[in-house]
Enzyme design. Structure first.
Site, mmCIF file in Angstrom:
data_model
loop_
_atom_site.group_PDB
_atom_site.id
_atom_site.type_symbol
_atom_site.label_atom_id
_atom_site.label_comp_id
_atom_site.label_asym_id
_atom_site.label_seq_id
_atom_site.Cartn_x
_atom_site.Cartn_y
_atom_site.Cartn_z
ATOM 1 N N LYS A 1 -1.083 -0.819 -4.383
ATOM 2 C CA LYS A 1 -2.322 -0.101 -4.019
ATOM 3 C C LYS A 1 -1.970 1.351 -3.751
ATOM 4 C CE LYS A 1 -4.668 -0.208 0.184
ATOM 5 N NZ LYS A 1 -5.426 -0.939 1.229
ATOM 6 N N LYS B 1 -9.750 -7.424 7.553
ATOM 7 C CA LYS B 1 -8.691 -7.048 8.490
ATOM 8 C C LYS B 1 -9.047 -7.623 9.859
ATOM 9 C CE LYS B 1 -7.312 -2.615 6.466
ATOM 10 N NZ LYS B 1 -7.568 -1.162 6.533
ATOM 11 N N GLU C 1 -11.350 0.693 -3.334
ATOM 12 C CA GLU C 1 -11.631 0.292 -1.959
ATOM 13 C C GLU C 1 -12.275 1.438 -1.184
ATOM 14 O OE1 GLU C 1 -8.089 -1.192 -0.188
ATOM 15 O OE2 GLU C 1 -8.907 -1.256 1.836
ATOM 16 N N ASP D 1 -13.957 -2.005 3.052
ATOM 17 C CA ASP D 1 -12.976 -2.190 4.121
ATOM 18 C C ASP D 1 -13.598 -1.699 5.429
ATOM 19 O OD1 ASP D 1 -10.918 -1.926 5.951
ATOM 20 O OD2 ASP D 1 -9.554 -0.839 4.647
ATOM 21 N N GLY E 1 -4.039 -4.614 5.661
ATOM 22 C CA GLY E 1 -3.006 -4.430 6.665
ATOM 23 C C GLY E 1 -3.322 -3.234 7.535
ATOM 24 N N ASP F 1 -7.407 2.949 -2.909
ATOM 25 C CA ASP F 1 -8.122 2.934 -1.633
ATOM 26 C C ASP F 1 -8.421 4.369 -1.221
ATOM 27 O OD1 ASP F 1 -9.160 2.484 0.856
ATOM 28 O OD2 ASP F 1 -7.310 1.680 1.745
ATOM 29 N N SER G 1 0.852 -1.187 0.000
ATOM 30 C CA SER G 1 0.000 0.000 0.000
ATOM 31 C C SER G 1 0.892 1.243 0.000
ATOM 32 C CB SER G 1 -0.874 -0.024 1.264
ATOM 33 O OG SER G 1 -1.674 1.122 1.322
ATOM 34 N N LYS H 1 -3.206 4.975 -2.256
ATOM 35 C CA LYS H 1 -4.195 5.714 -1.470
ATOM 36 C C LYS H 1 -4.632 6.924 -2.294
ATOM 37 C CE LYS H 1 -4.068 3.406 2.513
ATOM 38 N NZ LYS H 1 -5.257 2.750 3.103
HETATM 39 MG MG MG Z 1 -8.481 0.344 3.210
#
Ligand code: MG
Length: 329
Positions: free
Chosen positions: A123, A224, A175, A200, A252, A150, A97, A125
């Site tokens: 991934k 998670k 996400e 998530d 994570g 995400d 991430s 953000k």
């Molecule tokens: Mg997330």
């Protein structure tokens, strides 16, 4: 099994690089470790959830207690967590991430490092104003890598037209674009995008996962264990999703080596068909509390030793500890 003594240990773990999401910027973590001392053989980690049901929320703390007892239970049986889950894989693909960076060149530099290291999936953000440009730049520079984004709840349904502009970039998923309680809005958004929607923050237990699936709010779920109250609930969500044909992957939460090892075992279950955010310890930390979890050739090994299969390093733990609380029965 009778727990005779519990010690709560707070450790300070500086991050090697600030980690920015649409929520905040983190420069360190203060995870809580539980050291236990037990006697006897009558064990059942599965009772922890019911015993703590009267405590509202605090799922991560409940998950930590369940982990401590689960680890004790498995060590008494000389069994690994993976074996208890029925996992036969020896490794899982490792994704990474990447936080919100100060500039596109900074981002491309970070992604280049991770691609060079061999991570199986990247991934990014995102947040309003940091979405189309970074995705476009990464696609143009790195081509057909496995890529997803995400948003950590940063958008509203009224942003649907902007989010549709991500569709041409062939992302694995987007996400948690909307708020954590916006299941119905996520279902509406899913009808407007071709990019699969993954939830998530909305998935806090198996019940919310069932609601999300029934509403069509998600075609993918990020599991998670820390967020859903522990590994047993996480496995229940996996089973539910598998039964409904919904893909899952393991997220994570900047775990220590202990959580990272347990996540790797969980992600060995058959419904985890997408790479998780189970990166190497060195993604976040110069020093872990255990021997570092290592990403090699795009994968992380599933520990085969008893319990979660990793041990805190006494010297590292001593250096990192900032507070202890001794609870003797
Ligand atoms: Mg997330």
């Amino acid at each position: 099994m009778h727990i005779e003594r519990v010690e709560l240990i707070t450790v300070r773990m500086p991050l090697i690089h600030p980690f920015t999401t649409s929520f905040s910027t983190q420069t360190e973590r203060l995870p809580l470790l539980i050291r236990w001392q037990a006697a006897g053989h009558a064990v059942s980690a599965s009772t922890v959830g019911a015993a703590l049901e009267h405590v509202v929320g605090h799922r991560m703390a409940k998950g930590a207690l369940e982990m401590a007892i689960l680890d004790a239970q498995l060590r008494l049986r000389n069994m690994s967590f993976a074996a208890q889950l029925g996992v036969t894989r020896v490794s899982v693909p490792s994704g990474v991430s990447v936080g919100i960076e100060k500039s596109i060149p900074d981002l491309l530099g970070r992604v280049a490092d991770f691609v060079d290291q061999g991570y199986a999936r990247i991934k990014l953000k995102i947040q309003p104003g940091w979405d189309l440009e970074p995705v476009k730049a990464v696609r143009e520079r790195f081509g057909d890598i496995a890529l997803q984004v995400d948003a950590n709840t940063a958008y509203r349904l009224s942003d649907a037209q902007r989010l549709r502009r991500l569709d041409p970039f062939d992302l694995l998923l987007i996400e948690q674009p909307l708020g954590e309680e916006d299941l119905r809005q996520h279902a509406l958004l899913a009808g407007l995008l071709t990019t699969p929607i993954c939830l998530d923050e909305s998935i806090v237990d198996a019940r919310s996962a069932a609601d999300a699936i029934a509403l069509g709010a998600a075609s993918v779920i990020n599991i998670k264990p820390g967020r859903v109250g522990g590994y047993l609930e996480a496995a229940r969500i996996h089973d539910l999703a598998l039964a409904h044909g919904v893909a899952v992957w393991c997220g994570g939460m900047l775990e220590t080596g202990i959580g990272r090892a347990a996540n790797a075992a969980l992600a060995g279950l058959p419904g985890f068909t997408l790479p998780g955010d189970i990166s190497g310890s060195d993604r976040f930390y110069a020093q872990d509390v255990t021997e570092p979890i290592v990403m090699k050739d795009g994968a992380v090994s599933i520990p085969g030793g008893p319990g979660f299969g990793v041990e805190p390093l006494p010297a590292a733990l001593g250096e990192m500890t900032v507070h202890t609380l001794d609870l003797t029965a």
